[in-house]
Design an enzyme around this catalytic site. Structure first.
Site, mmCIF file in Angstrom:
data_model
loop_
_atom_site.group_PDB
_atom_site.id
_atom_site.type_symbol
_atom_site.label_atom_id
_atom_site.label_comp_id
_atom_site.label_asym_id
_atom_site.label_seq_id
_atom_site.Cartn_x
_atom_site.Cartn_y
_atom_site.Cartn_z
ATOM 1 N N ASP A 215 -11.839 4.834 -1.757
ATOM 2 C CA ASP A 215 -12.104 4.949 -3.187
ATOM 3 C C ASP A 215 -13.446 4.318 -3.551
ATOM 4 O O ASP A 215 -13.768 3.215 -3.094
ATOM 5 C CB ASP A 215 -10.993 4.267 -3.995
ATOM 6 C CG ASP A 215 -9.684 5.032 -3.934
ATOM 7 O OD1 ASP A 215 -9.690 6.167 -3.444
ATOM 8 O OD2 ASP A 215 -8.656 4.484 -4.392
ATOM 9 N N HIS A 269 -7.523 6.374 3.348
ATOM 10 C CA HIS A 269 -6.173 6.849 3.088
ATOM 11 C C HIS A 269 -6.210 8.345 2.784
ATOM 12 O O HIS A 269 -7.280 8.922 2.570
ATOM 13 C CB HIS A 269 -5.517 6.068 1.937
ATOM 14 C CG HIS A 269 -6.342 5.990 0.692
ATOM 15 N ND1 HIS A 269 -7.457 5.175 0.570
ATOM 16 C CD2 HIS A 269 -6.224 6.613 -0.518
ATOM 17 C CE1 HIS A 269 -7.977 5.289 -0.634
ATOM 18 N NE2 HIS A 269 -7.253 6.178 -1.323
ATOM 19 N N ARG A 279 4.540 16.934 -5.538
ATOM 20 C CA ARG A 279 4.428 15.482 -5.691
ATOM 21 C C ARG A 279 3.507 15.176 -6.868
ATOM 22 O O ARG A 279 2.512 15.876 -7.084
ATOM 23 C CB ARG A 279 3.857 14.857 -4.413
ATOM 24 C CG ARG A 279 3.557 13.361 -4.483
ATOM 25 C CD ARG A 279 2.939 12.893 -3.160
ATOM 26 N NE ARG A 279 2.688 11.463 -3.134
ATOM 27 C CZ ARG A 279 1.534 10.891 -3.472
ATOM 28 N NH1 ARG A 279 0.525 11.644 -3.868
ATOM 29 N NH2 ARG A 279 1.381 9.579 -3.398
#
Length: 337
Positions: A215, A269, A279
């Site tokens: 991020d 990730h 989801r």
């Protein structure tokens, strides 16, 4: 469905450009729970409890770059309302979501995104759609008829903003740095929420929900549903994060790793796709203004000074050129770039 972006057509278009390899093969990994931290201890009169909680936050940021928090100040009702509102928003027709001139939800132009516009092969495609919502846009969000999206999101965002600053202050103070840096540089007009939807995918072994990345912020706070799919790198292996309905997930971003001189870790990730279930997740990103200068807080510095604007520009250039983000290595002092 009318609400889904044209993922299947994109898949077919990219399939012709994809050379078979094992790079994108989804290896089954052990599902684990992240370090769990009870933030209720920060409000206790017992100083030992407060300091113990702060040490756990620091340790998890150093060792994992990810951790879970409970007793975070956001009720279960609010989390359930956020999930319900997300479902309603994403169920709107794709043509309505991506129509810029209609200012869907009264959000800024470009708020709605899907897939990976720069993808040239399947391993670069993200099978997901999202709304990137600047915090300053939230109070003006009209919502879908019959919903309370604006008020729900505003309450959620306000709580997360305070929580993110509190966590950042703790991490800064443990490095003997001024905690006011984040209050002064990470403002409502620089931070944002991202609502995510990951539709079920018929080719889960070939496509990610969100391709591997780190991020580009200081801190991210995430709420995910119980479907699962989030994975992170730990000791050279992909670890599947076990969902916890009571917890929020916190992860360190690139800017904090650079600012802390690698004391805290921004960890790669990804989200894997699910062949049967969609989801949902929603994340808060603690970001500074574009002019904010990021510099290592101690010497010898690992990274050169850079502005957030410069960092974002370099990320965009690399994604355009290579199909993926390079990130912090570009700014290491010994980097030839």
């Amino acid at each position: 469905m009318d609400s889904d972006p044209p993922f299947h057509q994109t898949y077919k278009d990219l399939l012709n450009n994809t050379i078979e390899s094992n790079d994108n093969e989804l290896v089954i990994v052990e599902e684990q729970e992240l370090p769990m931290i009870d933030l209720g201890r920060l409000s206790m009169d017992d100083e030992e409890q407060r300091e113990g909680c702060e040490r756990e936050i620091v340790r998890a940021s150093e060792d994992w770059g990810f951790f879970q928090i409970i007793n975070h100040g956001i009720s279960k009702d609010i989390l359930e309302m956020i999930r319900e509102e997300q479902v309603q928003v994403f169920k709107q027709p794709f043509s309505k979501k991506c129509k810029e001139e209609d200012k869907y939800l009264n959000l800024s132009a470009g708020s709605y995104r899907w897939g990976t516009p720069t993808a040239t092969c399947l391993k670069q495609l993200s099978w997901s759609e999202a709304f990137h919502i600047p915090i300053t846009d939230i109070s003006g969000a009209a919502g879908v008829k019959g919903t309370t999206l604006s008020s729900t999101m505003e309450q959620f965002a306000t709580t997360l903003a305070g929580l993110a600053l509190k966590l950042a202050e703790i991490l800064a103070e443990k490095l003997c740095q001024q905690s006011t840096f984040f209050q002064e540089n990470c403002l409502a007009n620089t931070c944002y929420l991202r609502m995510n939807r990951y539709p079920s995918c018929p080719v889960p072994a070939e496509v990610f929900g969100l391709m591997p990345h780190t991020d580009s912020d200081f801190l991210t706070i995430l709420h995910q549903d119980q479907v699962g799919g989030l994975q992170l790198v730990k000791e050279g292996k992909w670890i599947a994060v076990k969902p916890n309905p009571e917890a929020l997930i916190v992860n360190i971003g690139d800017l904090f790793q650079a600012w802390s001189n690698d004391a805290y870790k921004s960890v790669k990730h990804r989200v894997v796709t699910n062949p049967w279930r969609e989801r949902f997740s929603i994340a808060y990103f603690l970001c500074p203004s574009c002019e904010t200068v990021i510099h290592s807080c101690c010497e010898p510095a690992i990274y050169r000074k850079f502005t957030f604007r410069e960092y974002r520009q370099k990320v965009r250039e690399d994604v355009q050129k290579y199909g993926y983000k390079v990130g912090l290595p570009r700014f290491q002092i010994d980097c030839a770039d």
